[in-house]
Design an enzyme around this catalytic site. Structure first.
Site, PDB file in Angstrom:
ATOM      1  CB  SER A 199      51.009  17.653  -4.363  1.00 11.35           C
ATOM      2  OG  SER A 199      50.296  16.945  -3.352  1.00 11.35           O
ATOM      3  CG  ASP A 200      56.398  16.139  -0.660  1.00  6.82           C
ATOM      4  OD1 ASP A 200      55.961  15.084  -0.150  1.00  6.82           O
ATOM      5  OD2 ASP A 200      57.513  16.596  -0.408  1.00  6.82           O
ATOM      6  CD1 TRP A 201      52.916  12.644   1.110  1.00  5.94           C
ATOM      7  CD2 TRP A 201      51.416  12.609   2.744  1.00  5.94           C
ATOM      8  NE1 TRP A 201      52.294  11.423   1.062  1.00  5.94           N
ATOM      9  CE2 TRP A 201      51.366  11.367   2.073  1.00  5.94           C
ATOM     10  CE3 TRP A 201      50.556  12.816   3.811  1.00  5.94           C
ATOM     11  CZ2 TRP A 201      50.503  10.357   2.428  1.00  5.94           C
ATOM     12  CZ3 TRP A 201      49.697  11.793   4.172  1.00  5.94           C
ATOM     13  CH2 TRP A 201      49.671  10.585   3.482  1.00  5.94           C
ATOM     14  N   GLY A 202      51.287  17.832   2.040  1.00  8.44           N
ATOM     15  CA  GLY A 202      51.171  19.171   2.622  1.00  8.44           C
ATOM     16  C   GLY A 202      51.719  20.280   1.748  1.00  8.44           C
ATOM     17  CB  ALA A 203      53.560  20.304  -1.383  1.00 11.11           C
TER      18      ALA A 203
END
Length: 179
Positions: free
Chosen positions: A14-18
């Site tokens: 995942s992307d950060w905070g996604a």
């Protein structure tokens, strides 16, 4: 789709905070969640496995892909000799130049010539702080220093034979939405 239709066998990160729902994301095929999102995503997984909402096999499969990636990285042979930064930068510039795609080259005004190639005496405005001080990766890691840093604001002005180039910050970088 990624794994079934396209045959992807690698790690999905995942992307950060996604990730809003780690359990649903794992079931959908996520293997590794970057930080951000819920305050205790590991506890969510434990609770989901205990309640039966998440099959242990799904968690084991995702963990196995992470372990496989670590093993591949550890098995990679060391690169001999010093890093040739200049040749890598030249290769990166060539790859970037070859990857540019012009989607349209329409005339700016009805009946006028197409926009490109720019006239030798064109006037160019480069707007945005990132044209002067680029970010290469994103948020926290965007402060990685790449050498040498090629700035849009200066490189486009060196390209044209007698282009008049102006660069302005535009919106100041901040944490405010829309800016």
């Amino acid at each position: 789709m990624l794994r079934d239709d396209w045959g992807f066998e690698g790690l999905v990160v995942s992307d950060w905070g996604a990730v809003e729902d780690r359990v649903a994301a794992l079931i959908a095929g996520l293997d590794l969640q970057m930080p951000g999102g819920s305050p205790d995503p590991d506890a969510e997984l434990v609770a989901a496995v205990e309640s039966g909402a998440l099959a242990p096999a799904v968690l084991e499969r995702a963990a196995g892909r992470v372990v496989d990636l670590v093993a591949k990285a550890q098995a990679r042979p060391a690169v001999p000799g010093p890093l040739d930064v200049e040749s890598h930068h030249a290769l990166a510039r060539e790859a970037a130049g070859r990857s540019i795609v012009l989607l349209t080259n329409d005339a700016v005004e009805e009946g006028a010539a197409p926009l490109l190639p720019l006239a030798a005496d064109a006037s160019i405005a480069v707007i945005g702080e990132f044209a002067r001080t680029p970010r290469f990766q994103g948020s926290w890691s965007c402060w990685t220093r790449c050498w040498p840093s090629t700035r849009v604001s200066s490189s486009c002005c060196r390209t044209g034979p007698s282009w008049r180039c102006r660069s302005r910050t535009g919106c100041r970088r901040s944490s405010r939405p829309g800016c």
